[in-house]
Scaffold this motif. Structure first.
Motif, PDB file in Angstrom:
ATOM      1  N   MET A   1       0.843  -1.200   0.000  1.00 52.16           N
ATOM      2  CA  MET A   1       0.000   0.000   0.000  1.00 52.16           C
ATOM      3  C   MET A   1       0.879   1.251   0.000  1.00 52.16           C
ATOM      4  SD  MET A   1      -3.153   0.914   2.498  1.00 52.16           S
ATOM      5  CE  MET A   1      -3.711  -0.737   2.805  1.00 52.16           C
ATOM      6  N   ASP A   2       0.461   2.301  -0.717  1.00 47.89           N
ATOM      7  CA  ASP A   2       1.277   3.508  -0.769  1.00 47.89           C
ATOM      8  C   ASP A   2       0.714   4.567   0.178  1.00 47.89           C
ATOM      9  OD1 ASP A   2       3.311   5.065  -1.584  1.00 47.89           O
ATOM     10  OD2 ASP A   2       2.226   5.877  -3.312  1.00 47.89           O
ATOM     11  N   PHE A   3       1.526   4.979   1.131  1.00 50.34           N
ATOM     12  CA  PHE A   3       1.057   5.974   2.093  1.00 50.34           C
ATOM     13  C   PHE A   3       1.590   7.347   1.717  1.00 50.34           C
ATOM     14  CE2 PHE A   3       1.216   1.913   4.348  1.00 50.34           C
ATOM     15  CZ  PHE A   3      -0.102   1.832   4.780  1.00 50.34           C
ATOM     16  N   GLU A   4       0.728   8.347   1.867  1.00 55.12           N
ATOM     17  CA  GLU A   4       1.122   9.701   1.480  1.00 55.12           C
ATOM     18  C   GLU A   4       1.918  10.416   2.567  1.00 55.12           C
ATOM     19  OE1 GLU A   4       0.931  11.691  -1.269  1.00 55.12           O
ATOM     20  OE2 GLU A   4       0.680   9.678  -2.095  1.00 55.12           O
TER      21      GLU A   4
ATOM     22  N   LYS B   1       8.273   8.846   3.913  1.00 52.90           N
ATOM     23  CA  LYS B   1       6.960   9.522   3.912  1.00 52.90           C
ATOM     24  C   LYS B   1       6.675  10.247   5.235  1.00 52.90           C
ATOM     25  CE  LYS B   1       5.769   8.323  -0.160  1.00 52.90           C
ATOM     26  NZ  LYS B   1       5.190   7.146  -0.659  1.00 52.90           N
ATOM     27  N   VAL B   2       7.646  10.190   6.166  1.00 52.91           N
ATOM     28  CA  VAL B   2       7.389  10.818   7.479  1.00 52.91           C
ATOM     29  C   VAL B   2       7.444  12.345   7.364  1.00 52.91           C
ATOM     30  CG1 VAL B   2       8.314  11.140   9.825  1.00 52.91           C
ATOM     31  CG2 VAL B   2       8.165   8.847   8.851  1.00 52.91           C
ATOM     32  N   LYS B   3       6.343  12.978   7.794  1.00 50.09           N
ATOM     33  CA  LYS B   3       6.259  14.449   7.730  1.00 50.09           C
ATOM     34  C   LYS B   3       6.451  15.073   9.109  1.00 50.09           C
ATOM     35  CE  LYS B   3       5.146  14.752   3.386  1.00 50.09           C
ATOM     36  NZ  LYS B   3       6.247  13.991   2.859  1.00 50.09           N
ATOM     37  N   ALA B   4       6.242  14.279  10.151  1.00 52.80           N
ATOM     38  CA  ALA B   4       6.324  14.855  11.495  1.00 52.80           C
ATOM     39  C   ALA B   4       6.689  13.765  12.502  1.00 52.80           C
ATOM     40  CB  ALA B   4       4.991  15.484  11.878  1.00 52.80           C
ATOM     41  N   ILE B   5       7.285  14.202  13.611  1.00 52.48           N
ATOM     42  CA  ILE B   5       7.725  13.254  14.643  1.00 52.48           C
ATOM     43  C   ILE B   5       7.179  13.695  16.006  1.00 52.48           C
ATOM     44  CG2 ILE B   5       9.740  12.122  15.697  1.00 52.48           C
ATOM     45  CD1 ILE B   5      11.402  13.088  13.263  1.00 52.48           C
TER      46      ILE B   5
END
Ligand SMILES: Nc1ncnc2c1ncn2[C@@H]1O[C@H](COP(=O)(O)OP(=O)(O)O)[C@@H](O)[C@H]1O
Ligand SMILES: O=C(CO)[C@@H](O)[C@H](O)[C@H](O)[C@H](O)COP(=O)(O)O
Length: 460
Positions: free
Chosen positions: A1-4, A73-77
């Protein structure tokens, strides 16, 4: 699956580091991993409890390395972790993380982590300290009290470093390559001498007591972002937003609770029962009101005796087995204990498992009651310790208190509830409310979820 767009949640626990990857479209976890830190070291004081910070960071690196390309794909932590404890560092430690691998030189720029289990500030020492101006008391193992003790007994620790925070605050500083420590109200309240109502340290009281107030981190509300990832790290892109570190307790609740009529019992190294409260009620022994999100509070009974008690029991059995010249691995021993036959149900043996004392009663320890000539079996002892942990939580926060607050269901979280059927059954028996058990990486998931809830625009 492709996660945005993904959010990485990290939980720095007492025994392990856990990560969770949350898909911002579905708010579901798509990946979870846990790595033991094995960071406990011989403390500098016999009642102390210290951990090796570099070992914790290595376990964290191992955890965040494992998902591989998915991390692009990580935008925030979002980060959370064990509350109350304190670590000191020099800004060079933060910058060094990015310049080189850990070396013996790096070690000089960071202290050990003095954890929530540190008991060096005993009753006599605490009695000498000023009374905090806060609805929260300050107990042993709380950051400000540990500073008071170090000032008197090991002042070089305070002069060798120029920053301090909880271990999760240090990690936020590192990821943002930002020397100065910033802390959320969750973690500030857990140090003592912090007034939640006006969001400030008790500067006057502390100054009067010659406390090194210059070391205290600046405090912001949970949900604030303090910076961005300094460089690409194991596929996580440079520039990913980093939220201020939160308490693991609050994150375990936000991860699991669906309505105000739920309470959460979380058992990992420690054990807690908590529910959300709109305001601070009169406090009784053992129940405190810690800041939650959006001006709400968590009414919590936090016990110092959770999975750590079972761990101590397993270690004792392990050492008896070795002393008898026999061999078994610790994992096998756990497995056997958890599958012993349950004939002990009718036993008169009562195990009071408070081997670490309690904050509200620090000098009373565990005991065995009703030992007979045939009930000192492994099965009865192990299940006695398991049941005793829940009986103790019930004493600290009785069923009536939950009912009075309108609680209709208990959510069980933390790795110990997940793995231990005796504990699960005892929660159902004692509280006599429906129990729903969730995954064990919930605090890491909660840290990611809190970031999503506070930054919806980042993920549109
Ligand atoms: N092999 C095992 N089987 C079942 N339970 C275990 C095992 N090893 C450790 N535990 C329990 O798990 C607890 C630690 O849980 P963990 O989720 O790693 O803690 P934390 O969140 O505090 O870092 C220990 O205190 C012990 O009770
Ligand atoms: O002590 C309290 C609250 O006062 C705990 O609830 C708090 O969450 C602490 O962080 C824990 O003691 C440590 O968490 P864990 O490592 O046992 O998961």
């Amino acid at each position: 699956m492709d996660f945005e767009k993904l959010i990485l949640g990290i939980d720095i626990g007492t025994s392990s580091v856990k990560v969770s990857l949350l898909d911002s479209c579905t708010s579901k976890s798509i990946y979870a991993k846990s790595v033991p830190t094995i960071s406990k070291i011989n403390p500098s004081h016999q009642k102390g409890d210290e951990q090796d910070v570099v070992k914790i960071l290595k376990a964290m690196k191992q955890c965040i390395k494992s998902p591989g390309k998915m991390m692009e794909k990580v935008k925030a932590i979002g980060i959370c972790g064990q509350m109350h404890g304190i670590v000191f560092w020099d800004e060079k430690f933060v910058h060094n993380f990015w310049d080189s691998e850990f070396t013996s030189k790096t070690d000089k720029f960071v202290s050990n982590l003095y954890t929530w289990q540190d008991a060096r500030t005993d009753f006599q020492f605490l009695a000498k300290l000023p009374k905090p101006h806060s609805h929260l008391k300050a107990y042993s193992g709380y950051g400000c009290n540990t500073i008071f003790w170090l000032k008197e007994n090991q002042p070089e620790i305070l002069s060798n470093f120029n920053q301090c925070g909880t271990i999760q605050d240090l990690i936020v500083s590192i990821l943002c390559n930002q020397g100065k420590s910033v802390m959320s109200t969750h973690n500030a309240a857990s140090w003592g001498y912090f007034n939640v109502t006006d969001c400030s340290w008790n500067i006057d009281i502390l100054t009067e007591a010659n406390f090194p107030v210059h070391l205290l981190p600046s405090v912001v509300q949970p949900g604030i972002n303090v910076g961005t990832l300094y460089e690409t790290l194991y596929n996580i892109p440079k520039g990913a937003v980093v939220g201020v570190a939160l308490g693991d307790l609050q994150c375990s609740v936000i991860a699991t609770l669906t309505t105000m009529t739920d309470a959460v019992i979380n058992i990992s190294t420690s054990a807690q029962v908590a529910f959300i409260a709109k305001e601070i009620e009169t406090q009784c022994d053992g129940v405190e009101y810690f800041p939650y999100f959006e001006n709400h509070f968590l009414a919590v009974a936090a016990s110092l005796n959770g999975g750590n008690v079972l761990d101590s029991f397993v270690r004792s059995v392990f050492s008896w087995v070795s002393a008898l010249g026999l061999t078994i691995t610790e994992d096998e021993l756990w497995n056997r204990l958890l599958h012993l036959s349950p004939e002990e149900n009718l036993t008169p043996l009562i195990v009071n498992p408070l081997i670490f004392g309690e904050r509200h009663n620090p000098t009373t320890y565990g005991s065995l009651i009703n030992v007979t000539n045939n009930n000192l079996t492994l099965s009865e002892l192990f299940s006695g310790f398991c049941k005793g942990i829940i009986n103790n939580l019930l004493k600290m926060m009785p069923r009536e208190m939950l009912l009075k607050a309108g609680i209709q269901r208990i959510i069980g979280s933390g790795s110990v509830i997940n793995k231990n059927h005796i504990i699960k059954t005892q929660i159902e028996t004692c509280y006599n409310l429906p129990l729903s058990v969730t995954m064990s990486e919930d605090s890491a998931f909660g840290a990611a979820l809190a970031l999503l809830k506070n930054n919806p625009s980042l993920f549109n």
